[in-house]
Write an enzyme that holds these catalytic residues in place. Structure first.
Site, PDB file in Angstrom:
ATOM      1  N   GLU A 122       0.825  -1.212   0.000  1.00 19.41           N
ATOM      2  CA  GLU A 122       0.000   0.000   0.000  1.00 19.41           C
ATOM      3  C   GLU A 122       0.857   1.259   0.000  1.00 19.41           C
ATOM      4  O   GLU A 122       0.824   2.074   0.931  1.00 19.41           O
ATOM      5  CB  GLU A 122      -0.954  -0.025   1.199  1.00 19.41           C
ATOM      6  N   GLU A 178      -5.197  -8.535  -1.121  1.00 25.21           N
ATOM      7  CA  GLU A 178      -5.870  -8.388   0.169  1.00 25.21           C
ATOM      8  C   GLU A 178      -7.339  -8.107  -0.080  1.00 25.21           C
ATOM      9  O   GLU A 178      -7.679  -7.250  -0.899  1.00 25.21           O
ATOM     10  CB  GLU A 178      -5.306  -7.220   0.990  1.00 25.21           C
TER      11      GLU A 178
HETATM   12  C1  BG6 Z   1      -4.451  -3.295   4.752  1.00 24.39           C
HETATM   13  C2  BG6 Z   1      -3.089  -3.605   5.323  1.00 24.39           C
HETATM   14  O1  BG6 Z   1      -4.571  -1.979   4.501  1.00 24.39           O
HETATM   15  O2  BG6 Z   1      -5.539  -3.537   5.567  1.00 24.39           O
HETATM   16  C3  BG6 Z   1      -3.070  -4.750   6.317  1.00 24.39           C
HETATM   17  O3  BG6 Z   1      -2.172  -3.870   4.291  1.00 24.39           O
HETATM   18  C4  BG6 Z   1      -4.247  -4.599   7.247  1.00 24.39           C
HETATM   19  O4  BG6 Z   1      -1.835  -4.758   6.972  1.00 24.39           O
HETATM   20  C5  BG6 Z   1      -5.533  -4.637   6.439  1.00 24.39           C
HETATM   21  O5  BG6 Z   1      -4.274  -5.529   8.287  1.00 24.39           O
HETATM   22  C6  BG6 Z   1      -6.799  -4.564   7.272  1.00 24.39           C
HETATM   23  O6  BG6 Z   1      -6.772  -3.430   8.082  1.00 24.39           O
HETATM   24  P1  BG6 Z   1      -6.959  -3.544   9.652  1.00 24.39           P
HETATM   25  O7  BG6 Z   1      -6.649  -2.205  10.169  1.00 24.39           O
HETATM   26  O8  BG6 Z   1      -8.367  -3.946   9.857  1.00 24.39           O
HETATM   27  O9  BG6 Z   1      -6.002  -4.568  10.122  1.00 24.39           O
END
Ligand code: BG6
Length: 484
Positions: free
Chosen positions: A188, A382
Site C-alpha cells: 500500500e 488483500e
Molecule cells: C491493509 C493492510 O490496509 O488492511 C493490512 O495492508 C491490514 O496490513 C488490512 O491488516 C486490514 O486493516 P486492519 O486495520 O483492519 O487490520
C-alpha cells in the site's frame, strides 16, 4: 465463466501482524513494535488515530511489556508457522503472501552483514511452503521498517534509507529467490499520506520547518527510486522473477451526479492511482506534479532518479480491496470510516462491524479500471472482512457473514475475468486471525482459522477451523465453480 486454470488462490499476512517473537534471534526494533493498542479511538478523526511523537516512541521503548503493544506478540506465527502452513495446505492454498521483517535481517537497517538467524528462519519457512506445494508471494516492505532508521533519519525522508532498503532487498533476492518468482515492493505505497510513521517511519516532530506533508512526498520519491532499483535487481538475481507494486484501491463514487461531486471524485481516484501510475508507467503524472507545485511542495530529486524510475517499472499490479466510499463537496455530508480513510456514506451499501462499506461490485469496477489503465496482469492480494466472531463451545465459529462477503466478491471477480481482465490470483486478508494493522486489536477477526487470543494477549493461541475454512477449501478445490 470460470477462473483460469492455475489461478493462484491463497491468503496473505504481514510479518509484524503475525510473527510475534519481536526481540528474539537478533531481531531489532521495528516501527510496528511501538504501535499501541487503540480500539476506542474516534476513526472519524483519523489524524488523531495515527498520532505519534518521539516522546511516545521513547515511552514505548522503555516499556518491556507487550500488553499494549500487540504486534510484539502477534499470534506467535514465529513458532507455530508449521502448524499454520499445514492448515493453509489443507484448504488447498496455491499461494501464500508473507512479508519479510526487515529488522530480523538487518536489526538497525544499517549493518553491513545480515543477521543469519533471521535468514534461516525465513529459509526454513519457505522450504516448508514449497514442501506443501504453496508458492510464496513475498512483500519486501509491509509496515515494519527498522525503528532505528526512523529515529536516526526520520525514516524514508532521508535518501540514505534507499541504500539500506536496496541492501536488504538484494539479500532477500539472493537467499529467498530460489523459492519464489513472485515479489511485491511496498505494501500500500499510497498509505504514506495516511499514516506516515507506519508506512515510512516519519515522525512529525522531526520534520522541522519543511512540515510533515512535504516530508511524506520526499519519502515517497525515495520509495519510488528504491522500487525502480529493486525491480531491476529482482530481474537480475531471481530467475524468472516478477515484481509487483501494491496499492490500496480506494474506490470512490460521486455521492450525487452534481458535476462538482463528480469532479471531486475524479480527483480523489486519480490521486489514489498516482502511486501505481509512477511504478507502472515509470513517470510522475503531469497533473500530480502540477498539484504539488501549487501546494508549494518541492521534491528534491537527484540526476538519474527519473531514469531509475523509468527503467525499473513493475511487471504486475497488486492491490488491496476492502470497501468503497463516496465523495461530495457538501461539507455536511455524513462520513463513515474505511480502510484508514474517512469517506462519505453510501446509502446503498451495508457496513462491517467497523463501519467499512461492503461493496463487491466495487471490486469488479476496480479490476476493470486498473486493467484498462495499465494493461498488465492484476493480483488481488488483500480482501476480507474484519468481524466480531463468536467461538462456540465445540470450537466452531459460524461465520456465514464472512462466507457471504467472500462469495459476493468472488462472483464479481469472475465477472471481471469474463470481461477479459487478466487476474493472476487472489489472496484473502487474512486466512488466520491476526493483529489488526490500524487498531492493534485481536478481536477484529479476519481469518478462516480462529486463534484463541484476546486483545490483551490472553488465551491458549490454539487454532480452530471456522465454517468459512471448509467453504474456502471447497472454492479452491473446484477453482471457484462451487461457491454455494
Ligand atoms: C491493509 C493492510 O490496509 O488492511 C493490512 O495492508 C491490514 O496490513 C488490512 O491488516 C486490514 O486493516 P486492519 O486495520 O483492519 O487490520
Amino acid at each position: 465463466m470460470s477462473f483460469p486454470k492455475g489461478f493462484l488462490w491463497g491468503g496473505a499476512v504481514a510479518a509484524n501482524q503475525v510473527e510475534g517473537a519481536w526481540n528474539v534471534d537478533g531481531k531489532g526494533w521495528s516501527v510496528a513494535d511501538v504501535a499501541t493498542y487503540k480500539p476506542d479511538t474516534d476513526v472519524k478523526n483519523y489524524k488523531a488515530h495515527v498520532e505519534i511523537s518521539s516522546e511516545a516512541i521513547k515511552k514505548a521503548m522503555d516499556d518491556p511489556d507487550d500488553t499494549y503493544y500487540p504486534k510484539r506478540r502477534g499470534i506467535d506465527f514465529y513458532h507455530r508457522y508449521k502448524e499454520d502452513l499445514q492448515l493453509f495446505a489443507e484448504m488447498g492454498f496455491k499461494v501464500f503472501r508473507l512479508s519479510i521483517a526487515w529488522s530480523r535481517i538487518f536489526p538497525t537497517g544499517e549493518e553491513t552483514e545480515p543477521n543469519e538467524a533471521g535468514l534461516v528462519f525465513y529459509e526454513d519457512m519457505l522450504r516448508e511452503m514449497k514442501r506443501l506445494g504453496i508458492e510464496p508471494l513475498i512483500t519486501l516492505s509491509h509496515y515494519e521498517m527498522p525503528l532505528a532508521l526512523s529515529l536516526k533519519y526520520n525514516g524514508w525522508t532521508d535518501r540514505r534509507v534507499i541504500d539500506c532498503f536496496v541492501r536488504f532487498s538484494r539479500v532477500c533476492f539472493e537467499r529467498f529467490g530460489k523459492y519464489t518468482k513472485l515479489w511485491l515492493n511496498f505494501n500500500e505505497v499510497d498509505s504514506i499520506i495516511r499514516h506516515p510513521f507506519t508506512t515510512a517511519g516519519i515522525i512529525p516532530d522531526l520534520c522541522g520547518e519543511k512540515g510533515e506533508t512535504a516530508c511524506c512526498y520526499q519519502a515517497l520519491h525515495h520509495q519510488f527510486v528504491a522500487a525502480g532499483i529493486v525491480s531491476k535487481l529482482c530481474h537480475e538475481i531471481v530467475p524468472g522473477g516478477r515484481m509487483g507494486c501494491m496499492l490500496t484501491k480506494l474506490m470512490t463514487y460521486p455521492r450525487t451526479c452534481k458535476p462538482e461531486d463528480v469532479a471531486a471524485t475524479q480527483k480523489k481516484n486519480l490521486d489514489n492511482m498516482f502511486y501505481s501510475d509512477v511504478m507502472v508507467f515509470g513517470e510522475y503524472p503531469v497533473m500530480i506534479l502540477r498539484d504539488l507545485e501549487r501546494r508549494g511542495i518541492e521534491i528534491q530529486m537527484e540526476p538519474g532518479d527519473l531514469h531509475i524510475i523509468k527503467n525499473g517499472t513493475v511487471d504486475f499490479i497488486s492491490f488491496s480491496y476492502y470497501m468503497s466510499m463516496t465523495e461530495s463537496v457538501d461539507p455536511n455530508a455524513e462520513r463513515t470510516p474505511g480502510n484508514t480513510v474517512l469517506g462519505v456514506k453510501n446509502p446503498y451499501l451495508p457496513t462491517s462491524d467497523w463501519g467499512w462499506q461492503v461493496d463487491p461490485v466495487g471490486l469488479r469496477i476496480s479490476l476493470i479500471e486498473l486493467y484498462d489503465r495499465y494493461k498488465k496482469p492484476l493480483f488481488v492480494v488483500e480482501n476480507g472482512i474484519g468481524a466480531k466472531d463468536t467461538l462456540e463451545e465445540d470450537g466452531s465459529v459460524h461465520d456465514d457473514y464472512r462466507i457471504e462477503y467472500f462469495r459476493k466478491h468472488f462472483m464479481e471477480m469472475e465477472k471481471a475475468i469474463d470481461d477479459g481482465v487478466e487476474l493472476m490470483g487472489y489472496t484473502s486478508w487474512a486466512p488466520i486471525d491476526l493483529i489488526s494493522a490500524s487498531t492493534n486489536q485481536m478481536s477484529k477477526r479476519y481469518g478462516f482459522i480462529y486463534v484463541d487470543q484476546d486483545d490483551m494477549g490472553r488465551g491458549t493461541l490454539s487454532r480452530s477451523r471456522k465454517d468459512s475454512f471448509y467453504w474456502y477449501k471447497k472454492v479452491i478445490a473446484t477453482n471457484g465453480e462451487d461457491m454455494d
